[in-house]
Design an enzyme around this catalytic site. Structure first.
Site, mmCIF file in Angstrom:
data_model
loop_
_atom_site.group_PDB
_atom_site.id
_atom_site.type_symbol
_atom_site.label_atom_id
_atom_site.label_comp_id
_atom_site.label_asym_id
_atom_site.label_seq_id
_atom_site.Cartn_x
_atom_site.Cartn_y
_atom_site.Cartn_z
ATOM 1 C CE LYS A 67 -4.183 -1.909 2.047
ATOM 2 N NZ LYS A 67 -5.252 -1.702 3.035
ATOM 3 N N GLY A 126 -1.701 -0.461 15.308
ATOM 4 C CA GLY A 126 -1.101 -0.550 13.985
ATOM 5 C C GLY A 126 -0.536 0.771 13.519
ATOM 6 C CB SER A 127 2.314 2.238 12.728
ATOM 7 O OG SER A 127 3.227 1.150 12.618
#
Length: 269
Positions: A67, A126-127
């Site tokens: 992504k 999340g990151s």
């Protein structure tokens, strides 16, 4: 019938699944469109993106872990992708690749659908690319009491600073909304049987949101159901973002009935 005029759409991910393939192809069939959809993986994201142009592929869905790394090979990022430096959809118009993030749009719609309000405290685990979409969507929905939980403290702090949120490597207190935006609990991952939040945090929460779509009932969702918590599943995210992709690729808007049928077909083994 597939012929020389059939338009190809595709997906790129580390672990290709069948949901998107079945979902899009069902809608193509229902609407009588001369399109076909196929899932792929790749070891060379640059060549894969160049192949979209070279083969005149109409559209491409992008999943983990591509992504962010696909961005240098695209021609334009729309606001939804540019704001969070994460892409999940590419549209090819005459060899000009425009990037979108329909994950962000899906999260926005679910915040409204489930009537989540800024008074709620939120912790987002999340990151990565999906986490960035979740974080941006909550920020744009006026949430300000948000904590970002991630092992990579430097990256988490960078994202948190952008939005004025808190970054932690371990949760410290009770939260109203828990959001898992990591692969923990995903089929095929090394942590497929693990919880992304402790059972104690789940007990204290009001709403548990897991963006993992496979399986529908992840360990986190199952844990939340044990305590009768409101749950939002990754399958809901997947359907909403896939509809947005379908519209971008074809210019057609399916009916609710067509979407439901496509989702039913895509959910079958």
């Amino acid at each position: 019938m597939i012929n020389k005029d059939t338009k190809l759409c595709m997906s790129l991910s580390a672990r290709p699944g069948n949901f998107g393939t079945k979902f899009h192809n069902s809608l193509y069939q229902q609407l009588g469109l001369n399109f076909i959809y196929k899932a792929f993986s790749t070891q060379n994201i640059e060549d894969a993106i160049k192949g979209i142009k070279a083969l005149s592929i109409r559209g491409c869905a992008i999943s983990m872990p591509f992504k962010e790394v696909c961005i240098p090979f695209l021609d334009k990022l729309t606001d939804s992708a540019l704001a969070i430096d994460s892409v999940n959809t590419i549209v090819n118009d005459d060899n000009y690749l425009t990037a979108y993030n329909t994950d962000y749009i899906a999260i926005q719609k679910l915040i409204i659908q489930y009537q989540l309000t800024p008074e709620h405290s939120v912790i987002i685990h999340g990151s990565g690319g999906m986490a960035k979409a979740v974080i941006a969507a909550f920020y744009d929905a006026s949430f300000r009491n948000v904590t970002i939980l991630a092992r990579n403290q430097v990256l988490a702090q960078k994202i948190a600073d952008k939005y004025g949120f808190l970054a932690l490597t371990k949760p410290k207190s009770q939260y109203d909304i828990l959001v898992n935006a990591t692969p923990i609990g995903m089929v095929g991952s090394t942590d497929s049987d693990k919880l992304s939040f402790s059972s104690d945090l789940v007990k204290q929460a009001a709403i548990v949101f897991d963006v993992v779509a496979m399986p529908v009932n992840t360990p986190l969702i199952n844990e939340a159901k044990k305590y009768n918590r409101i749950t939002i599943s990754g399958r809901e995210v997947m359907i909403l973002q896939a509809v947005e992709q379908f519209i971008l690729y074809t210019g057609k808007i399916p009916t609710d009935e067509q979407i439901q049928l496509a989702a039913q077909i895509a959910s079958q083994q």
